[in-house]
Write an enzyme that holds these catalytic residues in place. Structure first.
Site, mmCIF file in Angstrom:
data_model
loop_
_atom_site.group_PDB
_atom_site.id
_atom_site.type_symbol
_atom_site.label_atom_id
_atom_site.label_comp_id
_atom_site.label_asym_id
_atom_site.label_seq_id
_atom_site.Cartn_x
_atom_site.Cartn_y
_atom_site.Cartn_z
ATOM 1 N N ASP A 12 0.976 -1.208 -0.050
ATOM 2 C CA ASP A 12 0.214 0.010 -0.085
ATOM 3 C C ASP A 12 0.924 1.097 0.225
ATOM 4 O O ASP A 12 2.259 1.302 0.287
ATOM 5 C CB ASP A 12 -0.970 0.056 1.112
ATOM 6 C CG ASP A 12 -1.790 1.277 1.293
ATOM 7 O OD1 ASP A 12 -2.446 1.507 0.468
ATOM 8 O OD2 ASP A 12 -1.842 1.883 2.392
ATOM 9 N N CYS A 75 -4.535 -1.320 -2.273
ATOM 10 C CA CYS A 75 -4.729 0.114 -2.274
ATOM 11 C C CYS A 75 -5.449 0.316 -3.636
ATOM 12 O O CYS A 75 -5.002 -0.072 -4.380
ATOM 13 C CB CYS A 75 -3.128 0.626 -2.561
ATOM 14 S SG CYS A 75 -3.313 2.458 -2.800
ATOM 15 N N CYS A 186 -10.911 3.531 -0.160
ATOM 16 C CA CYS A 186 -9.758 3.582 0.025
ATOM 17 C C CYS A 186 -9.290 2.743 1.360
ATOM 18 O O CYS A 186 -9.984 2.611 2.407
ATOM 19 C CB CYS A 186 -9.210 4.997 0.589
ATOM 20 S SG CYS A 186 -7.667 5.352 1.235
HETATM 21 N N1 DGL Z 1 -4.885 3.239 0.629
HETATM 22 C C1 DGL Z 1 -4.827 4.082 -0.645
HETATM 23 C C2 DGL Z 1 -6.214 3.654 -1.285
HETATM 24 O O1 DGL Z 1 -6.752 2.526 -0.938
HETATM 25 C C3 DGL Z 1 -4.370 5.148 -0.860
HETATM 26 C C4 DGL Z 1 -4.208 6.422 0.082
HETATM 27 C C5 DGL Z 1 -3.294 7.360 -0.390
HETATM 28 O O2 DGL Z 1 -2.117 7.013 -0.266
HETATM 29 O O3 DGL Z 1 -3.604 8.542 -0.897
HETATM 30 O O4 DGL Z 1 -6.441 4.344 -2.158
#
Ligand code: DGL
Length: 265
Positions: A12, A75, A186
């Site tokens: 991630d 992610c 997210c």
């Molecule tokens: N955890 C990530 C997602 O699922 C991204 C968060 C980020 O770095 O902005 O989108």
């Protein structure tokens, strides 16, 4: 030819993927897991798709060098930007990406209004637009980018007054629009479930995709006869940021103990 006992690489931009890692560990306790937090480059949400693709190529190369039998993009933002590119490069390597749970949310809503909390990158992507075209033609989808949330969670803030105010500002317009189903698009946001539960009406459904990702990994490994027979080795953690920072927040977000190694930038 990968072996059953080879590890699975999970990545991630930072700590968000730990919410997915927990689901993988619950469903597949025999699997040995490697976790890369790209904390030196977090947040991905406001970065260009090209930048994120370069990061993902680097991280995928690292997992390959570690002998990983599969890779999970825990992610949403990384998936929309880079999974197609990685699939082209590594045609025979099981890759699991993730997308906001539009399909189950569209099936679940009674009010016909679904809210999506996600990063700017995810919401602006062509993949997300395609997801809406495919599964949400009969419902109204109200999207809300959430800049600033990821940084708070990275710092281990799951409950401060500033965080509450920020989150409320993102949730209120969705409630005002009549949404009865909320997608956490997210992987950082599941850590805010307790806070969210205080802000939304009791019957509102909050959906994330961590468990579905674990099931997809299980399917892919089973199809290739690559499910581990165990016992799993201790999960290994790397950070491309300051390892001490991840080390400090890990006890808040992860049940086991671990020492964090330095990910080669
Ligand atoms: N955890 C990530 C997602 O699922 C991204 C968060 C980020 O770095 O902005 O989108």
């Amino acid at each position: 030819m990968a072996e059953r006992s080879a590890p699975v690489g999970v990545m991630d931009s930072g700590v968000g993927g730990l919410s997915v890692l927990a689901e993988i560990q619950r469903l597949l306790p025999n699997e040995s897991l490697l976790y890369v937090a790209d904390s030196g480059h977090v947040p991905y949400g406001e970065k260009s798709p090209d930048y994120i693709r370069q990061r993902l190529r680097h991280i995928a190369g690292f997992f390959q060098a570690q002998g990983a039998k599969a890779m999970v993009l825990a992610c949403n933002t990384a998936t929309v930007a880079a999974v197609a590119d990685l699939r082209e490069r590594y045609a025979d390597w099981p890759l699991v990406g993730m997308e906001p749970a539009v399909k189950p949310a569209a099936a679940a809503t009674r009010s016909g209004v679904v809210g999506v909390l996600a990063t700017t990158g995810t919401l602006q992507s062509a993949r997300f637009a395609a997801l809406l075209d495919r599964f949400a033609s009969d419902v109204r989808v109200v999207t809300q980018p959430c800049p600033g949330l990821v940084e708070r969670i990275e710092a281990g803030d799951l409950n401060s007054a500033q965080l509450r105010q920020l989150l409320l500002g993102y949730v209120q317009p969705l409630l005002a629009a009549g949404c009865d189903t909320l997608i956490l698009g997210c992987t950082h946001y599941p850590f805010l479930r307790p806070l969210l539960a205080e802000m939304v009406p009791a019957g509102l459904a909050i959906i994330d995709t961590g468990a579905a990702v674990a099931r997809q990994l299980q399917r892919l490994l089973a199809a290739r006869e690559l499910l581990a027979e165990g016992p799993a080795r201790a999960t290994e953690f790397w950070s491309s940021g300051e390892p001490g920072a991840l080390q400090r927040v890990l006890p808040l977000l992860w049940t086991g103990t671990a020492s964090v190694q330095c990910f080669p930038l």
